[in-house]
Structure formats: C-alpha cells, structure tokens
Design a protein around this motif. Structure first.
Motif, PDB file in Angstrom:
ATOM      1  N   MET A  89      50.202  11.572  38.749  1.00  0.00           N
ATOM      2  CA  MET A  89      50.428  12.674  37.818  1.00  0.00           C
ATOM      3  C   MET A  89      50.810  13.926  38.596  1.00  0.00           C
ATOM      4  O   MET A  89      50.150  14.314  39.548  1.00  0.00           O
ATOM      5  CB  MET A  89      49.159  12.962  37.005  1.00  0.00           C
ATOM      6  CG  MET A  89      49.279  14.145  36.063  1.00  0.00           C
ATOM      7  SD  MET A  89      47.702  14.466  35.224  1.00  0.00           S
ATOM      8  CE  MET A  89      48.174  15.928  34.298  1.00  0.00           C
ATOM      9  N   LYS A  90      51.927  14.567  38.200  1.00  0.00           N
ATOM     10  CA  LYS A  90      52.360  15.779  38.866  1.00  0.00           C
ATOM     11  C   LYS A  90      51.416  16.912  38.519  1.00  0.00           C
ATOM     12  O   LYS A  90      51.173  17.213  37.351  1.00  0.00           O
ATOM     13  CB  LYS A  90      53.784  16.131  38.415  1.00  0.00           C
ATOM     14  CG  LYS A  90      54.404  17.293  39.198  1.00  0.00           C
ATOM     15  CD  LYS A  90      54.688  16.891  40.627  1.00  0.00           C
ATOM     16  CE  LYS A  90      55.408  18.004  41.374  1.00  0.00           C
ATOM     17  NZ  LYS A  90      55.614  17.658  42.793  1.00  0.00           N
ATOM     18  N   GLN A  91      50.878  17.560  39.544  1.00  0.00           N
ATOM     19  CA  GLN A  91      49.886  18.605  39.323  1.00  0.00           C
ATOM     20  C   GLN A  91      50.548  19.972  39.194  1.00  0.00           C
ATOM     21  O   GLN A  91      51.562  20.258  39.833  1.00  0.00           O
ATOM     22  CB  GLN A  91      48.893  18.631  40.490  1.00  0.00           C
ATOM     23  CG  GLN A  91      48.189  17.319  40.745  1.00  0.00           C
ATOM     24  CD  GLN A  91      47.312  16.917  39.583  1.00  0.00           C
ATOM     25  OE1 GLN A  91      46.681  17.742  38.949  1.00  0.00           O
ATOM     26  NE2 GLN A  91      47.279  15.627  39.306  1.00  0.00           N
ATOM     27  N   ASN A  92      49.988  20.814  38.354  1.00  0.00           N
ATOM     28  CA  ASN A  92      50.375  22.207  38.282  1.00  0.00           C
ATOM     29  C   ASN A  92      49.685  22.925  39.434  1.00  0.00           C
ATOM     30  O   ASN A  92      48.473  23.137  39.391  1.00  0.00           O
ATOM     31  CB  ASN A  92      49.953  22.797  36.926  1.00  0.00           C
ATOM     32  CG  ASN A  92      50.355  24.255  36.779  1.00  0.00           C
ATOM     33  OD1 ASN A  92      50.226  25.056  37.713  1.00  0.00           O
ATOM     34  ND2 ASN A  92      50.833  24.599  35.596  1.00  0.00           N
ATOM     35  N   GLN A  93      50.451  23.268  40.464  1.00  0.00           N
ATOM     36  CA  GLN A  93      49.834  23.762  41.690  1.00  0.00           C
ATOM     37  C   GLN A  93      49.043  25.040  41.464  1.00  0.00           C
ATOM     38  O   GLN A  93      47.925  25.189  41.982  1.00  0.00           O
ATOM     39  CB  GLN A  93      50.902  23.985  42.765  1.00  0.00           C
ATOM     40  CG  GLN A  93      50.320  24.453  44.097  1.00  0.00           C
ATOM     41  CD  GLN A  93      51.334  24.396  45.219  1.00  0.00           C
ATOM     42  OE1 GLN A  93      52.365  23.741  45.093  1.00  0.00           O
ATOM     43  NE2 GLN A  93      51.037  25.050  46.335  1.00  0.00           N
ATOM     44  N   ALA A  94      49.576  25.960  40.691  1.00  0.00           N
ATOM     45  CA  ALA A  94      48.886  27.228  40.467  1.00  0.00           C
ATOM     46  C   ALA A  94      47.570  27.005  39.735  1.00  0.00           C
ATOM     47  O   ALA A  94      46.534  27.589  40.083  1.00  0.00           O
ATOM     48  CB  ALA A  94      49.788  28.175  39.674  1.00  0.00           C
ATOM     49  N   GLU A  95      47.586  26.113  38.732  1.00  0.00           N
ATOM     50  CA  GLU A  95      46.368  25.852  37.961  1.00  0.00           C
ATOM     51  C   GLU A  95      45.312  25.158  38.810  1.00  0.00           C
ATOM     52  O   GLU A  95      44.129  25.519  38.784  1.00  0.00           O
ATOM     53  CB  GLU A  95      46.692  24.992  36.738  1.00  0.00           C
ATOM     54  CG  GLU A  95      45.482  24.661  35.886  1.00  0.00           C
ATOM     55  CD  GLU A  95      45.803  23.745  34.721  1.00  0.00           C
ATOM     56  OE1 GLU A  95      44.858  23.354  34.000  1.00  0.00           O
ATOM     57  OE2 GLU A  95      46.990  23.400  34.543  1.00  0.00           O
ATOM     58  N   VAL A  96      45.732  24.155  39.579  1.00  0.00           N
ATOM     59  CA  VAL A  96      44.781  23.423  40.409  1.00  0.00           C
ATOM     60  C   VAL A  96      44.191  24.338  41.479  1.00  0.00           C
ATOM     61  O   VAL A  96      42.979  24.305  41.746  1.00  0.00           O
ATOM     62  CB  VAL A  96      45.455  22.193  41.053  1.00  0.00           C
ATOM     63  CG1 VAL A  96      44.528  21.556  42.080  1.00  0.00           C
ATOM     64  CG2 VAL A  96      45.814  21.173  39.983  1.00  0.00           C
ATOM     65  N   THR A  97      45.025  25.170  42.083  1.00  0.00           N
ATOM     66  CA  THR A  97      44.527  26.097  43.098  1.00  0.00           C
ATOM     67  C   THR A  97      43.523  27.073  42.490  1.00  0.00           C
ATOM     68  O   THR A  97      42.489  27.387  43.097  1.00  0.00           O
ATOM     69  CB  THR A  97      45.693  26.869  43.732  1.00  0.00           C
ATOM     70  OG1 THR A  97      46.630  25.947  44.291  1.00  0.00           O
ATOM     71  CG2 THR A  97      45.194  27.799  44.823  1.00  0.00           C
ATOM     72  N   ARG A  98      43.810  27.530  41.291  1.00  0.00           N
ATOM     73  CA  ARG A  98      42.881  28.430  40.599  1.00  0.00           C
ATOM     74  C   ARG A  98      41.564  27.722  40.294  1.00  0.00           C
ATOM     75  O   ARG A  98      40.474  28.284  40.472  1.00  0.00           O
ATOM     76  CB  ARG A  98      43.515  28.937  39.308  1.00  0.00           C
ATOM     77  CG  ARG A  98      42.657  29.950  38.545  1.00  0.00           C
ATOM     78  CD  ARG A  98      43.410  30.568  37.378  1.00  0.00           C
ATOM     79  NE  ARG A  98      43.830  29.589  36.391  1.00  0.00           N
ATOM     80  CZ  ARG A  98      45.085  29.187  36.220  1.00  0.00           C
ATOM     81  NH1 ARG A  98      46.052  29.680  36.989  1.00  0.00           N
ATOM     82  NH2 ARG A  98      45.389  28.293  35.298  1.00  0.00           N
ATOM     83  N   ASN A  99      41.635  26.464  39.869  1.00  0.00           N
ATOM     84  CA  ASN A  99      40.421  25.687  39.601  1.00  0.00           C
ATOM     85  C   ASN A  99      39.605  25.475  40.868  1.00  0.00           C
ATOM     86  O   ASN A  99      38.366  25.545  40.851  1.00  0.00           O
ATOM     87  CB  ASN A  99      40.780  24.336  38.981  1.00  0.00           C
ATOM     88  CG  ASN A  99      41.290  24.460  37.557  1.00  0.00           C
ATOM     89  OD1 ASN A  99      41.012  25.444  36.886  1.00  0.00           O
ATOM     90  ND2 ASN A  99      42.046  23.473  37.106  1.00  0.00           N
ATOM     91  N   LEU A 100      40.285  25.212  41.971  1.00  0.00           N
ATOM     92  CA  LEU A 100      39.597  25.061  43.248  1.00  0.00           C
ATOM     93  C   LEU A 100      38.829  26.329  43.601  1.00  0.00           C
ATOM     94  O   LEU A 100      37.652  26.279  44.002  1.00  0.00           O
ATOM     95  CB  LEU A 100      40.601  24.749  44.357  1.00  0.00           C
ATOM     96  CG  LEU A 100      41.118  23.306  44.474  1.00  0.00           C
ATOM     97  CD1 LEU A 100      42.264  23.243  45.476  1.00  0.00           C
ATOM     98  CD2 LEU A 100      40.008  22.364  44.874  1.00  0.00           C
ATOM     99  N   TYR A 101      39.492  27.455  43.448  1.00  0.00           N
ATOM    100  CA  TYR A 101      38.857  28.738  43.771  1.00  0.00           C
ATOM    101  C   TYR A 101      37.631  28.982  42.897  1.00  0.00           C
ATOM    102  O   TYR A 101      36.572  29.390  43.375  1.00  0.00           O
ATOM    103  CB  TYR A 101      39.876  29.861  43.580  1.00  0.00           C
ATOM    104  CG  TYR A 101      39.338  31.236  43.902  1.00  0.00           C
ATOM    105  CD1 TYR A 101      39.113  31.635  45.211  1.00  0.00           C
ATOM    106  CD2 TYR A 101      39.046  32.137  42.876  1.00  0.00           C
ATOM    107  CE1 TYR A 101      38.614  32.890  45.515  1.00  0.00           C
ATOM    108  CE2 TYR A 101      38.546  33.400  43.159  1.00  0.00           C
ATOM    109  CZ  TYR A 101      38.336  33.774  44.480  1.00  0.00           C
ATOM    110  OH  TYR A 101      37.831  35.017  44.763  1.00  0.00           O
ATOM    111  N   ASN A 102      37.769  28.704  41.586  1.00  0.00           N
ATOM    112  CA  ASN A 102      36.645  28.911  40.664  1.00  0.00           C
ATOM    113  C   ASN A 102      35.471  27.998  40.985  1.00  0.00           C
ATOM    114  O   ASN A 102      34.304  28.405  40.892  1.00  0.00           O
ATOM    115  CB  ASN A 102      37.096  28.693  39.219  1.00  0.00           C
ATOM    116  CG  ASN A 102      38.027  29.787  38.726  1.00  0.00           C
ATOM    117  OD1 ASN A 102      37.987  30.918  39.237  1.00  0.00           O
ATOM    118  ND2 ASN A 102      38.859  29.475  37.752  1.00  0.00           N
TER     119      ASN A 102
END
Length: 284
Positions: free
Chosen positions: A1-14
């Motif tokens: 599944m192609k990931q939304n990089q900005a969203e995943v990075t934001r989730n990682l940070y949170n």
C-alpha cells in the motif's frame, strides 16, 4: 500500500510524544523517523518498521495507538477512520438519555447494545477512577481506579432505562465482584453507574428483584455507583466487534458458554433445593 508520507511522518511524531507508547515501541518508531528525516527511502523505512512491529501485532500486544498506526500502514481499511466521538460530547436531545455500564472487557459490551434499534451510540471508555485522561495501559495496570465501561446513548421513545438494565443483567455475571469471566481485576468489576436518583431507584429495584428471584446461587454483588467523568477509550477499542470480528467472535462465544453453564448450575441447584424442601415436608 502506497503510504502518504506526510501523514505517516506526522503519526510517527505524535506516537513519539504519546505517553502511552511503550519505550521499546518508541525506540522502533524513533529509528524509522530518524531514517526518514535523514533521507533514507521512505517505503523501506516503513517496511522495516512494519516487520519489527509485526510479531507483537500478531499477538495483539501493541499499545492501542500503535496498533492503530500498524493497521494503517498495513492497509487494514476497517480501521483507517477514527471513531466519531461527537455524540459523546454533544448535549443530549429532547428524547435522548445515557446509561453507563461496566461488565468486564468493554470489547464484549458494545455489540449487544449497539445493534439494537433505538440505540444512538455506544462508546467504550473508562470511568470511576481518580486520574484524568487515563490510557488503556494505565487502567489495565490498575493505577487509576477506573473500570472499563460503555456509555450508551439511547432514544427514550424506544428504550427505557429499566429495559437497558435488564439487558445488562443478561450480559454479565452479577455474582463476581472481582472481574467478569476470564477478565480479572478491579478494572473489570461490574458496576451500574447512575446519573440521577431515578436511575438509582430503577437499578436498585432491578438488582433486588434479581436477588429475590433466586436466579443465582451466590449473592448479587454488582455495584451501583454515581456517574463520574467518562473518558472515551482509544480509537482501537471503539466498535471492536466490527474491526476484529474473528477475535470478537471467540470472546463472545466464551462469554456465552460461561453464562450458559452458570445458569445450568443454578437451575440444578434450585431443583435440588426444591427437592430437599419437598422431602422435608413429606417427613413432617
């Protein structure tokens, strides 16, 4: 599944900032984020993170928010959307009321209510404790005094509070004050939380009727307590029966078998008591 990089990075940070994230989870998340920040291939970093989390995910041993993140990066469509909690925070309408019940793990307390006509919303959460914004880890650890519970928002033109209480009795073991079925600990104790004097009187009368009827061999110990702040649980726990149907089916089956066996035992006990009473009368 192609990931939304900005969203995943934001989730990682949170998740890195989330106090409920375990240290070892945080270390894996941090490694992935540092790699992405330093220019490493995004998909490679997320793929490695997924592989590192997979053994614990398969054993359902990730914290709830990390579980949600894992399910998103592995493409589980059933859990991509956050549960809508707006009904919990909205004021009740002219024909709406709320009931709060605790009866063991809240995973098994949603579907029996939510699938009934006239039920507006069922929310899993924590209540009855002494800490603000408790996490699942804290509640299960017994640090907060909370119990797992469900908040039921219902249409009063279709359901009465008394009818909901009657349904609640059918789903729980009211003779076990230390948990429910396989769920052990004070955070699983059975409680009816009442919002006002009317609910208290209905709950107490129903509890007394249950005891008088003699359906159970042991005393009815379900507590009746005033409502306190109800804290909605993490998204992973909301509507668990829909997100994890296979696991829920096993839990539901085990609970039904336990209650059925308990009722059979009680019937046998009541039959024995009647037989003994008849024998004593015949002797007289």
């Amino acid at each position: 599944m192609k990931q939304n990089q900005a969203e995943v990075t934001r989730n990682l940070y949170n998740l890195l900032l989330n106090p409920a994230t375990r240290d070892w989870e945080r270390s894996l998340l941090r490694t992935a984020k540092i790699g992405i920040d330093n220019g490493a291939n995004f998909d490679d970093q997320i793929g490695k993170l997924e592989a590192d989390l997979r053994p614990l995910a398969l054993r359902n041993n990730l914290t709830p928010d990390v579980t949600d993140f894992y399910l998103k990066i592995t493409g589980n469509a059933a859990t991509l959307d956050s549960f809508d909690l707006s009904k919990h925070y909205d004021d009740d309408g002219p024909h709406q009321a709320r009931a709060i019940f605790a009866g063991g793990c809240f995973w098994c307390m949603v579907e029996p209510f939510e699938t009934k006509p006239g039920i507006i919303a069922v929310i899993s959460g924590y209540t009855g404790g002494h800490m603000d914004n408790p996490t699942y880890e804290q509640v299960v650890g017994g640090y907060t005094g909370h119990v797992e519970a469900v908040e039921i928002i219902f249409d009063t033109t279709i359901w009465s509070y008394a009818e909901l209480v009657e349904l609640y009795w059918q789903l729980t073991d009211p003779t076990d004050e230390f948990g429910q079925m396989a769920d052990r600990g004070s955070n699983y104790r059975p409680v009816i939380f009442v919002a006002n004097e009317e609910q208290r009187q209905i709950a107490e009368r129903s509890k007394q009727n249950l005891a008088t009827f003699g359906k159970y061999k042991r005393p009815i110990v379900t507590a009746i307590e005033p409502t306190s702040v109800f804290w909605p649980a993490e998204n992973f726990h909301q509507q668990f029966y829909q997100k994890n149907p296979r696991r829920y089916k096993k839990l539901k089956s085990a609970r039904k078998q336990f209650l059925a066996f308990q009722h059979i035992q009680t019937k046998l006990w009541r039959g024995l008591k009647r037989s003994q009473k008849k024998s004593n009368n015949d002797i007289k």
